[in-house]
Design an enzyme around this catalytic site. Structure first.
Site, short mmCIF file in Angstrom:
data_model
loop_
_atom_site.label_atom_id
_atom_site.label_comp_id
_atom_site.label_asym_id
_atom_site.label_seq_id
_atom_site.Cartn_x
_atom_site.Cartn_y
_atom_site.Cartn_z
N GLY A 146 20.31 48.85 21.05
CA GLY A 146 20.31 49.93 20.07
C GLY A 146 19.56 51.18 20.47
N LYS A 156 28.15 34.25 23.07
CA LYS A 156 27.23 35.24 23.63
C LYS A 156 25.83 34.78 23.23
CE LYS A 156 25.47 39.89 23.04
NZ LYS A 156 25.61 41.22 22.42
N ALA A 176 24.22 46.05 26.15
CA ALA A 176 23.14 46.65 25.35
C ALA A 176 22.51 47.87 26.01
CB ALA A 176 22.05 45.64 25.01
N GLY A 177 22.10 48.77 25.16
CA GLY A 177 21.32 49.92 25.58
C GLY A 177 22.13 51.15 25.96
N ASN A 237 28.00 48.46 21.18
CA ASN A 237 28.27 48.52 19.74
C ASN A 237 27.71 49.81 19.14
OD1 ASN A 237 28.03 46.03 17.05
ND2 ASN A 237 28.55 48.16 16.92
N SER A 238 26.37 49.95 19.19
CA SER A 238 25.72 51.09 18.52
C SER A 238 26.22 52.42 19.04
CB SER A 238 24.20 51.02 18.73
OG SER A 238 23.70 49.78 18.31
#
Lengths: 65, 265
Positions: free
Chosen positions: B163, B102, B190-191, B212-213
């Site tokens: 994040g 990645k 992301a996001g 993830n977050s």
């Protein structure tokens, strides 16, 4: 001579290969090594000799996103 | 009942059932990490490399991930130059025994936006070196076209900065990439903050999401992992089912034939 290992300056008093150096530092597998910002494969570690001012990075798995 | 045929998520020739890739960072504890990842149903988990510490923490983490038996996707998070990213990718390949990477190449510290120019250069180098590159990129159509032309078989445009949990800031851009690159495996990376964001990405025709977050930072990461799994299933089914066209004028859903006329006036 002085080398930098994971950001820490270290004095070494005799010629060493990367393999000898990281073994003495207690490196635990799995890891990979870069010398002066360039990847050094594990098969090359016993044949590359350190020079004054070299920067060694020893990296291991961590969490990632 | 008629059911619609689906095709599996395909990443460089490998097929997967789950349409969620999940990160391994920021969980409140290793136990919660392991439980949340397992609950999510994800078959691919992202990992990274950092300086080896004297304590055993890193070893413990890697043991937990290995025992889960998932496909690992190493990242080059934190790299700011082509040289750094290429070196870290090569180190990842040796440690994790995978040619997947990645590719993250940060161009700005404020919003952690990928550097599109350096990304193209690093991608070309790594593809030539035998890597299977999954580039984390902005939602820029031309950038995605260039990455596609280089030979990437997966593209991962952002939904919002890493994040932030803001969801899909520019659905139009993401939709345009989907429309213009119909053959590509596209993953929103992301996001994302809510399962509805993941559902929206899948409804746009994206093949998967990477997050993830949103899970690790939730009040209950394990429950949120389950919610995200359900949302990706719902979003994919919705995409396959093809949504009704939007209309500007109301249209009654209950038949008007046979309507009594007591309110005719």
């Amino acid at each position: 001579m002085k080398v930098e290992f994971n950001g820490e300056t270290i004095n070494i008093d005799h010629e060493q290969t990367i393999q000898e150096f990281i073994t003495a530092k207690g490196a635990r597998p799995p890891f990979a090594v870069a010398l002066n910002g360039t990847f050094v494969s594990r098969t090359e570690l016993p044949s590359v000799t350190l020079n004054d001012g070299d920067k060694i990075e020893l990296l291991s798995p961590i969490q990632g996103g | 009942m008629q059911s619609l045929a689906d095709t599996p998520l395909t990443i460089y020739g490998e097929q997967f059932t789950s349409r969620m890739l999940i990160g391994s960072a920021l969980y409140p504890s290793p136990e919660v990490m392991q439980a949340a990842i397992a609950t999510s149903g994800a078959e691919i988990v992202t990992v990274s490399l950092r300086r080896q510490q004297t304590k055993q923490a890193g070893d413990d983490f890697w043991s937990l991930i290995k025992e889960m038996g998932l496909r690992v996707l190493p990242n080059t998070a934190g790299c700011h130059s082509v040289k750094e990213a290429v070196t870290l990718a090569q180190m990842c390949r040796e440690v994790f025994a995978t040619d997947w990477i990645k590719l993250e190449l940060i161009g700005d510290e404020y919003n952690l936006q990928p550097d599109p120019i350096a990304l193209l250069e690093a991608t070309e180098i790594l593809l030539k070196d035998g890597f299977k590159v999954l580039p984390y990129c902005t939602d820029d159509l031309v950038l995605c076209q260039r990455l596609d032309a280089l030979g990437c078989e997966v593209l991962m445009p952002w939904g919002a900065p890493i994040g932030t949990g803001k969801g899909l800031l520019n659905p139009y851009n993401l939709q345009t990439i989907r429309t213009r690159l119909p053959h590509q495996t596209l993953i929103v990376d992301a996001g994302l903050g809510l399962p509805s964001h993941a559902c929206q990405a899948l409804e746009l025709g994206y093949d998967a999401v990477l997050l993830n977050s949103a899970v690790a930072g939730a009040g209950c990461p394990i429950t949120m992992a389950k919610a995200f799994e359900a949302s990706t299933v719902a979003g994919r089914l919705s995409y396959l089912a093809k949504a009704m066209p939007q209309k500007e004028v109301a249209s009654p859903s209950t038949p008007t034939l046979g309507m009594p006329f007591w309110h005719a006036n």
